[in-house]
Motif scaffolding. Structure first.
Motif, PDB file in Angstrom:
ATOM      1  N   ASN A 186       0.699  -1.158   0.086  1.00  8.90           N
ATOM      2  CA  ASN A 186      -0.125  -0.032  -0.031  1.00  8.90           C
ATOM      3  C   ASN A 186       0.841   1.283   0.073  1.00  8.90           C
ATOM      4  OD1 ASN A 186      -2.364  -1.459  -0.282  1.00  8.90           O
ATOM      5  ND2 ASN A 186      -2.472  -1.680   2.035  1.00  8.90           N
ATOM      6  N   GLY A 187       1.797   1.238  -0.865  1.00 10.54           N
ATOM      7  CA  GLY A 187       2.565   2.583  -0.918  1.00 10.54           C
ATOM      8  C   GLY A 187       3.704   2.621  -0.084  1.00 10.54           C
ATOM      9  N   LYS A 188       4.090   1.833   0.816  1.00  3.31           N
ATOM     10  CA  LYS A 188       5.152   1.587   1.713  1.00  3.31           C
ATOM     11  C   LYS A 188       6.659   1.241   1.088  1.00  3.31           C
ATOM     12  CE  LYS A 188       3.372  -0.069   5.285  1.00  3.31           C
ATOM     13  NZ  LYS A 188       2.174  -0.835   4.672  1.00  3.31           N
ATOM     14  N   GLN A 189       6.578   0.853  -0.078  1.00  2.00           N
ATOM     15  CA  GLN A 189       7.728  -0.092  -0.660  1.00  2.00           C
ATOM     16  C   GLN A 189       8.965   0.921  -0.472  1.00  2.00           C
ATOM     17  OE1 GLN A 189       4.749   0.716  -2.276  1.00  2.00           O
ATOM     18  NE2 GLN A 189       5.530   1.673  -4.155  1.00  2.00           N
ATOM     19  N   ASN A 190       8.812   2.171  -0.687  1.00  2.00           N
ATOM     20  CA  ASN A 190      10.114   2.984  -0.474  1.00  2.00           C
ATOM     21  C   ASN A 190      10.461   3.540   0.658  1.00  2.00           C
ATOM     22  OD1 ASN A 190      10.777   2.508  -3.304  1.00  2.00           O
ATOM     23  ND2 ASN A 190       9.305   3.979  -3.896  1.00  2.00           N
ATOM     24  N   VAL A 191       9.978   3.078   2.065  1.00  2.00           N
ATOM     25  CA  VAL A 191      10.008   3.442   3.026  1.00  2.00           C
ATOM     26  C   VAL A 191      11.596   3.126   3.511  1.00  2.00           C
ATOM     27  CG1 VAL A 191       9.276   3.560   5.298  1.00  2.00           C
ATOM     28  CG2 VAL A 191       7.773   3.695   3.604  1.00  2.00           C
ATOM     29  N   THR A 192      12.488   3.906   4.143  1.00  2.00           N
ATOM     30  CA  THR A 192      13.515   3.700   4.777  1.00  2.00           C
ATOM     31  C   THR A 192      13.529   3.598   6.307  1.00  2.00           C
ATOM     32  OG1 THR A 192      14.640   5.870   4.644  1.00  2.00           O
ATOM     33  CG2 THR A 192      14.754   4.621   2.500  1.00  2.00           C
ATOM     34  N   VAL A 193      14.644   3.135   6.600  1.00  2.00           N
ATOM     35  CA  VAL A 193      14.873   2.778   7.993  1.00  2.00           C
ATOM     36  C   VAL A 193      14.866   4.399   8.786  1.00  2.00           C
ATOM     37  CG1 VAL A 193      16.494   2.302  10.039  1.00  2.00           C
ATOM     38  CG2 VAL A 193      15.894   0.791   8.089  1.00  2.00           C
ATOM     39  N   ARG A 194      15.515   5.181   8.190  1.00  2.00           N
ATOM     40  CA  ARG A 194      15.912   6.710   8.070  1.00  2.00           C
ATOM     41  C   ARG A 194      14.343   7.326   8.480  1.00  2.00           C
ATOM     42  NH1 ARG A 194      19.967  10.126   7.643  1.00  2.00           N
ATOM     43  NH2 ARG A 194      21.151   8.321   6.210  1.00  2.00           N
ATOM     44  N   MET A 195      13.567   7.191   7.668  1.00  2.00           N
ATOM     45  CA  MET A 195      12.011   7.505   7.655  1.00  2.00           C
ATOM     46  C   MET A 195      11.461   7.253   8.807  1.00  2.00           C
ATOM     47  SD  MET A 195      10.932   7.398   3.715  1.00  2.00           S
ATOM     48  CE  MET A 195      12.037   7.675   2.360  1.00  2.00           C
ATOM     49  N   MET A 196      11.622   5.808   9.231  1.00  2.00           N
ATOM     50  CA  MET A 196      11.107   5.350  10.193  1.00  2.00           C
ATOM     51  C   MET A 196      11.531   6.081  11.614  1.00  2.00           C
ATOM     52  SD  MET A 196       8.889   2.670   9.610  1.00  2.00           S
ATOM     53  CE  MET A 196       9.005   0.998   9.541  1.00  2.00           C
ATOM     54  N   LEU A 197      12.873   6.554  11.793  1.00  2.00           N
ATOM     55  CA  LEU A 197      13.415   7.180  12.735  1.00  2.00           C
ATOM     56  C   LEU A 197      13.091   8.476  12.895  1.00  2.00           C
ATOM     57  CD1 LEU A 197      16.542   5.457  12.868  1.00  2.00           C
ATOM     58  CD2 LEU A 197      15.142   5.235  14.801  1.00  2.00           C
ATOM     59  N   ASN A 198      12.839   9.327  11.919  1.00  2.00           N
ATOM     60  CA  ASN A 198      12.577  10.807  11.924  1.00  2.00           C
ATOM     61  C   ASN A 198      11.362  11.333  11.720  1.00  2.00           C
ATOM     62  OD1 ASN A 198      12.141  10.662   9.193  1.00  2.00           O
ATOM     63  ND2 ASN A 198      14.200  11.588   8.435  1.00  2.00           N
ATOM     64  N   HIS A 199      10.307  10.350  11.895  1.00  2.00           N
ATOM     65  CA  HIS A 199       8.790  10.814  11.844  1.00  2.00           C
ATOM     66  C   HIS A 199       8.328  10.974  10.479  1.00  2.00           C
ATOM     67  CE1 HIS A 199       8.355  10.437  16.263  1.00  2.00           C
ATOM     68  NE2 HIS A 199       9.606  10.867  16.274  1.00  2.00           N
TER      69      HIS A 199
END
Length: 412
Positions: A112-125
């Motif tokens: 559902n559109g999350k395939q390009n989410v990185t670890v960095r994005m998880m950490l910086n909201h």
């Protein structure tokens, strides 16, 4: 070192304080005398030496049960810093990469559109997952597997990486599941074995039942007629489809004082500790990553993780200007805003840490080698610190020779 034993109108204040930090002790006592404190603790260390360790008031005001040296309390979003540190230890060890796709470690996440989410994005909201679109089941927050299934299937609220919005509770599962997948341990166990036990900290993500009786009940803030609600609160109350409403109220009837909540490993806001543990967690990070023979992280990685990673004039969740490092809050000065006293937490320019709902805080400042912690049982208004916590922080910086916080952070 001066012993402190002072009777206040809300119980006794006990502990010790280096004379250099006597104003911290004075402000702590004043919290009970004039600022409505019920039960609390404050601790700080410099260059690894504990120079303030105070506690006081009541852990249970109805029965006048004293807040003891080993009393614990919920520290809410201060837990995010502990969760982030677990991820950073794995990154620093080369077991996980900041700019790798999350799906490399958690394949089911790439929906559902999350395939390009990185670890960095998880950490910086900036991952776009501050809330859940559909209702959380009753007690869902206490069920790790259920929450991970929900996150795997969730669609982001914005194109990941294009903006940030505080992941109020979801941070604990987005980052916590990465820790679980990479380490093979649950978040709570990994934190215990790699941080709490080596440092001797009374800090829990998933509280064993034997410690339940010494955990203070959190007392919610009671609004008054004079309160001016923040935009965040206004959206919660008036816009049921908003991120604000969904992240705060779509919680499966989460009850923070119940045994189920304490036992669950809720890395976004369920940690249980005291000021001594909060300050102790940050002490090595304020001193190059190592202290008393325990190495948590390399100094180079601390510099990387503590730098501003995402800043905005309007956080998509909190609706205020925010500044985040990789899993940590930086100094946030919103005093110029109409509700600025409820939206501000001022620490040093190099400092990093996290506030918790109601006003708790833990942080490290490598510039002055300061580890600081404050926990309490009576919640205050606002999104950041209130005057009880900020006055303690201000007194600590003043004692360390800092002159002013006018630039939005403390400077010498």
């Amino acid at each position: 070192m001066s012993k402190i034993d002072v009777k206040t109108k809300s119980g006794r204040v006990s502990g010790f304080c280096d004379p250099k930090f006597h104003h911290v002790a004075e402000e702590f006592v004043k919290n009970f005398e004039v600022r409505g404190e019920i039960g609390a603790s404050v601790s700080l260390n410099v260059e690894g030496e504990t120079l303030v360790d105070l506690w006081g008031g009541y852990s249970e005001p109805d029965t006048k049960t004293p807040w003891a040296k080993d009393t614990l309390s919920l520290v809410f979003s201060c837990t995010k810093a502990a969760t982030a540190l677990c991820a950073h230890r794995l990154i620093d060890q080369g077991k996980m990469e900041l700019d790798a796709y999350v799906s490399q470690y958690w394949p089911e996440f790439a929906q559902n559109g999350k395939q390009n989410v990185t670890v960095r994005m998880m950490l910086n909201h900036s991952a776009g997952l501050p809330a859940f679109h559909e209702p959380i089941k009753e007690g869902g927050y206490y069920d790790w597997d259920y929450m991970i299934e929900r996150l795997s299937a969730e669609a982001p609220f914005w194109d990941p990486g294009t903006r940030n919005g505080y992941h109020l509770m979801s941070f604990g599962w987005t980052v916590g599941e990465l820790v679980r997948r990479v380490s093979g341990m649950s978040l709570g166990r990994y934190f215990k074995e790699n941080f709490a036990e080596p440092l001797g900290l009374d800090y829990w993500i998933g509280l064993p039942e034997e410690h339940e009786e010494r955990t203070a009940r959190m007392l919610p803030y009671t609004p008054s007629a004079e309160d001016k609600p923040t935009d965040f609160i206004t959206h919660i109350m008036t816009k049921p489809a908003s991120i604000q409403h969904l992240c705060f109220l779509n919680s499966g009837n989460f009850q923070p004082n119940c045994r189920e909540a304490h036992a669950a490993e809720i890395g976004g806001g369920g940690g249980i500790a005291n000021a001594r543990a909060l300050a102790g967690l940050f002490a090595p990070l304020a001193n190059g990553g190592s202290l008393n023979g325990v190495t948590l992280l390399s100094s180079d990685h601390i510099a990387k993780m503590s730098a501003v990673s995402m800043a905005t004039m309007e956080d998509a969740t909190l609706l205020i200007p925010t500044r985040f490092a990789l899993g940590f809050m930086k100094s946030m000065d919103n005093r110029y805003r109409s509700s600025g006293d409820l939206e501000t937490a001022i620490i040093g320019d190099k400092a990093f840490g996290h506030v918790g709902a109601g006003g708790s805080i833990g942080f490290a400042d490598p510039e002055c080698h300061l580890g600081f912690g404050y926990s309490m049982t009576k919640m205050g208004a606002g999104l950041m610190l209130n005057d009880r916590g900020q006055m303690l922080v201000d007194a600590a910086y003043t004692a360390l020779g800092y002159r002013t916080n006018e630039p939005g952070h403390w400077v010498k």
